[in-house]
Design a protein around this motif. Sequence first.
Motif, PDB file in Angstrom:
ATOM      1  N   SER A   1       0.816  28.626   4.749  1.00 37.37           N
ATOM      2  CA  SER A   1      -0.184  28.543   3.870  1.00 37.37           C
ATOM      3  C   SER A   1       0.062  27.655   2.533  1.00 37.37           C
ATOM      4  O   SER A   1      -0.653  26.897   2.072  1.00 37.37           O
ATOM      5  N   PHE A   2       1.126  27.178   2.376  1.00 37.94           N
ATOM      6  CA  PHE A   2       1.682  26.418   1.294  1.00 37.94           C
ATOM      7  C   PHE A   2       1.861  24.986   2.269  1.00 37.94           C
ATOM      8  O   PHE A   2       3.151  24.305   1.700  1.00 37.94           O
ATOM      9  N   SER A   3       1.513  24.561   3.207  1.00 40.66           N
ATOM     10  CA  SER A   3       1.547  23.640   4.189  1.00 40.66           C
ATOM     11  C   SER A   3       2.114  22.221   3.116  1.00 40.66           C
ATOM     12  O   SER A   3       2.811  21.390   3.685  1.00 40.66           O
ATOM     13  N   LYS A   4       1.179  21.819   2.242  1.00 43.75           N
ATOM     14  CA  LYS A   4       1.009  20.582   1.530  1.00 43.75           C
ATOM     15  C   LYS A   4       2.567  20.373   0.927  1.00 43.75           C
ATOM     16  O   LYS A   4       3.198  19.412   0.828  1.00 43.75           O
ATOM     17  N   GLU A   5       3.202  21.468   0.397  1.00 41.85           N
ATOM     18  CA  GLU A   5       4.353  21.319  -0.146  1.00 41.85           C
ATOM     19  C   GLU A   5       5.262  21.611   0.831  1.00 41.85           C
ATOM     20  O   GLU A   5       6.495  20.719   0.711  1.00 41.85           O
ATOM     21  N   ALA A   6       5.366  22.169   1.882  1.00 44.32           N
ATOM     22  CA  ALA A   6       6.365  22.580   3.031  1.00 44.32           C
ATOM     23  C   ALA A   6       6.383  21.058   3.481  1.00 44.32           C
ATOM     24  O   ALA A   6       7.702  20.553   3.702  1.00 44.32           O
ATOM     25  N   GLY A   7       5.301  20.234   3.899  1.00 43.25           N
ATOM     26  CA  GLY A   7       5.396  18.960   4.369  1.00 43.25           C
ATOM     27  C   GLY A   7       6.250  18.096   3.568  1.00 43.25           C
ATOM     28  O   GLY A   7       7.333  17.087   4.180  1.00 43.25           O
ATOM     29  N   ILE A   8       6.143  17.846   2.274  1.00 46.34           N
ATOM     30  CA  ILE A   8       6.917  16.952   1.364  1.00 46.34           C
ATOM     31  C   ILE A   8       8.312  17.416   1.350  1.00 46.34           C
ATOM     32  O   ILE A   8       9.162  16.437   1.347  1.00 46.34           O
ATOM     33  N   ARG A   9       8.572  18.578   1.661  1.00 44.11           N
ATOM     34  CA  ARG A   9      10.111  19.304   1.655  1.00 44.11           C
ATOM     35  C   ARG A   9      10.842  18.848   3.022  1.00 44.11           C
ATOM     36  O   ARG A   9      11.844  18.623   2.900  1.00 44.11           O
TER      37      ARG A   9
END
Length: 374
Positions: free
Chosen positions: A179-187
């Motif tokens: 659900s928080f893929s935008k932050e997961a991606g940068i991480r």
Amino acid sequence: LIEIKEGKVSLLVPNPKDYEKNGKFDPSWAPVFYNPRMKLNRDISVLIVSVIKPKSIIDALSASGIRGLRYYIEVGGVEKLILNDKNPLATELIRKNIEKNKVEAQITTRDANSLLYEVKAEFVDIDPFGSPSPFILSSINSVINKGYVAFTATDLSALECSSKSSARRKYDLICDKLSFSKEAGIRGLIAKVIRESAILEKAAYPVFSFYFDYYYRVVFRVESGAKKADNLLSKQGYYYECPKCGLREASEYLEKKKCPKCGIDMKKYGPAWLGTLWEKDFVEKMRDKLNDFSYLDNYFTINKLLDIIIKESKYDNPYYRIDILSSYLKRNIPKREYIIKCLGSASVTHFDYRGIKSDKGMDEVNECIKKLTS
Ligand code: SAM
């Protein structure tokens, strides 16, 4: 060619009209790439370079020369500037553009990877088509101790795990879309840079990261030292999330986890960087320096973005999607500011207008949603 102005630089770029197909234009159709949609990326990069104040810069994938030129002219103090592109039409254009702007620079028509194993600089810019992965090792090799490397990534379908196979190929990710893929991606991107740096016994500390439009931009300070690299590696891990209730966990290891509440398989994402995305000192310096750039069209956008980032940088936990948690609870969606007030320690996030960041657990967020919609 047409002449455009960006920041304080006048630039010759291919005329979009000459490369239209059925009245449409994509920057990648022109013989040399220039994308106006990346202007904010470049504006923020100018601000970042003004904080770093490097004496030497390599713009390794330069296309029209715009980045290097802007750093040289708008920041100043650059003694050695290398503008590189493997496309000879690009370097021909760069030559025209440096003459036009009376800038002293070395222009090279090389493969970026081979160049980056031969030359060193204090700031290395990697702005590729798609994934920066093919250039991580060489750029980390090229940067001097305590210098900086900045990466753009536009392959968000890989990083957010919409495409699992490219996520695996480019970033070693074993993942589902969270659900928080935008932050997961940068991480996921940061973790990859940290691992590649570790190979060279260097530690890559993320000092500033952001998502905008269709891309990520992350800046690292790179320090030599095997121990420092080991320390960063130990802050990688996996996120887990229940697709039914939204419960999340983070762990150092990849495992098959069941949701302790619902008993079903949790989604997973990693290896991801679990530490901070922003160094406080660095962001504050950006904030102070921004006053020097009031001429930028994006001045107010950057000001607002920094405002949000300063608030959200207090929280290392990924953001909660209020709309998704509300739907699990079968409630209306409360306003973000009410949830933030209810939680006490929470903030908005630049990653998603439906998200909030907090150090509180999901149960407390849920309690607030219930309280506000009862
Ligand atoms: N930095 C530019 C800007 O801000 O407008 C845009 C760069 S464009 C996205 C990527 C550039 O990398 C293209 O001009 C392409 O020719 C160049 N390129 C791709 N692979 C390369 C390689 N292996 N070595 C050198 N240049 C490369």
